[in-house]
Design an enzyme around this catalytic site. Structure first.
Site, short mmCIF file in Angstrom:
data_model
loop_
_atom_site.label_atom_id
_atom_site.label_comp_id
_atom_site.label_asym_id
_atom_site.label_seq_id
_atom_site.Cartn_x
_atom_site.Cartn_y
_atom_site.Cartn_z
N ILE A 1 -32.27 70.22 -4.21
CA ILE A 1 -30.81 70.16 -3.99
C ILE A 1 -30.17 71.55 -3.94
CG2 ILE A 1 -30.03 70.01 -6.42
CD1 ILE A 1 -28.24 67.63 -5.50
N ASN B 1 -25.47 69.20 -19.25
CA ASN B 1 -25.38 68.71 -20.62
C ASN B 1 -23.95 68.90 -21.12
OD1 ASN B 1 -25.06 71.33 -22.01
ND2 ASN B 1 -27.14 71.70 -21.27
N VAL C 1 -32.91 70.16 -13.05
CA VAL C 1 -32.04 70.49 -11.92
C VAL C 1 -30.92 71.44 -12.37
CG1 VAL C 1 -30.50 68.47 -12.09
CG2 VAL C 1 -30.95 69.49 -9.88
N ASP C 2 -30.48 71.30 -13.60
CA ASP C 2 -29.45 72.18 -14.17
C ASP C 2 -29.91 73.64 -14.11
OD1 ASP C 2 -27.18 72.96 -15.51
OD2 ASP C 2 -27.66 71.97 -17.40
N SER D 1 -29.82 61.78 -15.03
CA SER D 1 -30.39 61.17 -16.26
C SER D 1 -31.85 60.74 -16.15
CB SER D 1 -29.58 59.95 -16.75
OG SER D 1 -28.42 60.36 -17.45
N ALA E 1 -35.21 64.67 -18.09
CA ALA E 1 -35.28 64.86 -19.55
C ALA E 1 -34.52 63.76 -20.30
CB ALA E 1 -34.71 66.22 -19.91
N TYR E 2 -33.48 63.19 -19.72
CA TYR E 2 -32.67 62.18 -20.41
C TYR E 2 -33.28 60.78 -20.36
CZ TYR E 2 -28.81 65.43 -21.41
OH TYR E 2 -28.03 66.45 -21.89
P1 ADP Z 1 -31.34 64.79 -16.86
O1 ADP Z 1 -31.28 65.67 -18.09
O2 ADP Z 1 -29.97 64.28 -16.45
O3 ADP Z 1 -32.37 63.74 -16.97
P2 ADP Z 1 -33.09 66.45 -15.18
O4 ADP Z 1 -32.73 67.72 -14.50
O5 ADP Z 1 -34.10 66.55 -16.29
O6 ADP Z 1 -31.70 65.82 -15.68
O7 ADP Z 1 -33.61 65.40 -14.12
C1 ADP Z 1 -32.75 64.71 -13.23
C2 ADP Z 1 -33.48 64.50 -11.91
O8 ADP Z 1 -33.39 65.70 -11.14
C3 ADP Z 1 -34.97 64.20 -12.03
O9 ADP Z 1 -35.25 63.10 -11.16
C4 ADP Z 1 -35.64 65.46 -11.54
O10 ADP Z 1 -36.88 65.19 -10.91
C5 ADP Z 1 -34.64 65.95 -10.52
N1 ADP Z 1 -34.70 67.37 -10.15
C6 ADP Z 1 -35.19 68.42 -10.85
N2 ADP Z 1 -35.04 69.57 -10.14
C7 ADP Z 1 -34.42 69.22 -8.96
C8 ADP Z 1 -34.00 69.93 -7.79
N3 ADP Z 1 -34.16 71.25 -7.68
N4 ADP Z 1 -33.41 69.22 -6.77
C9 ADP Z 1 -33.22 67.90 -6.87
N5 ADP Z 1 -33.60 67.18 -7.94
C10 ADP Z 1 -34.19 67.82 -8.98
#
Ligand code: ADP
Length: 166
Positions: free
Chosen positions: A11, A24, A33-34, A117, A120-121
């Site tokens: 993304i 968070n 992704v954060d 979510s 990690a969530y």
């Molecule tokens: P949360 O803490 O809300 O669960 P995460 O970042 O751990 O957030 O994961 C949310 C989703 O984002 C997961 O499906 C993960 O695979 C996805 N994700 C991680 N990195 C990226 C990225 N660069 N682009 C798009 N999606 C991503």
């Protein structure tokens, strides 16, 4: 008129008016992704986020996109999954609804969401995809909004869950 599309990718590399961050409650960056969004945006993003003073679960906040191709980042805080409960589902619905509402208020026409979510969530990806698509459709239809919404899945498994919702 609105449109919804699904694609697999990173993304942070995509050019939309806004991308949504799975943040968070402290809005202080993190993993997943954060972390990827903060890394790609540069330090200005963290500075603006910290000045916002946090964001409760289910709500959303808007910042600029800094070095990202996206003009804005909408930060929303998904629920942490503990057990199957309506409460967590309602909170995840709120994430999509509140992010879309902010987009409408800022005249954002193209927006991309990650699967909030589901990393990690720990929210199960099937139900999360159903909530993402269902809440988005309902919001756009009921408000008669014209917006292009893209769900960006990082992996193929996640993509399949979204495809099952078409
Ligand atoms: P949360 O803490 O809300 O669960 P995460 O970042 O751990 O957030 O994961 C949310 C989703 O984002 C997961 O499906 C993960 O695979 C996805 N994700 C991680 N990195 C990226 C990225 N660069 N682009 C798009 N999606 C991503």
């Amino acid at each position: 008129m609105y449109s919804i599309q699904i694609l697999q990718g990173d993304i942070t590399r995509l050019e939309f008016d806004a991308i949504v961050n799975a943040a968070n409650e402290r809005l202080n960056g993190g993993d997943g992704v954060d972390g990827a969004i903060h890394l790609a945006a540069g330090p200005g993003l963290l500075q603006e986020c910290l000045a916002l003073g946090g964001c409760p679960t289910g709500e959303a906040r808007l910042t600029k996109g800094y070095s990202l191709k996206a003009k804005y980042v909408i930060h929303t805080v998904g629920p942490v999954w503990f057990e199957e409960s309506d409460h967590e589902s309602r909170l995840l619905e709120n994430c999509y609804r509140n992010s879309l509402q902010l987009a409408v208020e800022h005249d954002i026409r193209t927006i991309a969401f990650p699967a909030i979510s589901t990393g990690a969530y720990g929210f199960p990806p099937g139900p999360a995809a159903r909530i993402a698509m269902g809440t988005t459709r309902e919001f756009l239809e009921s408000g008669n909004h014209s917006m292009e919404v893209t769900f960006v899945c990082f992996d193929e498994g996640s993509l399949r869950h979204y495809e099952a919702q078409i």
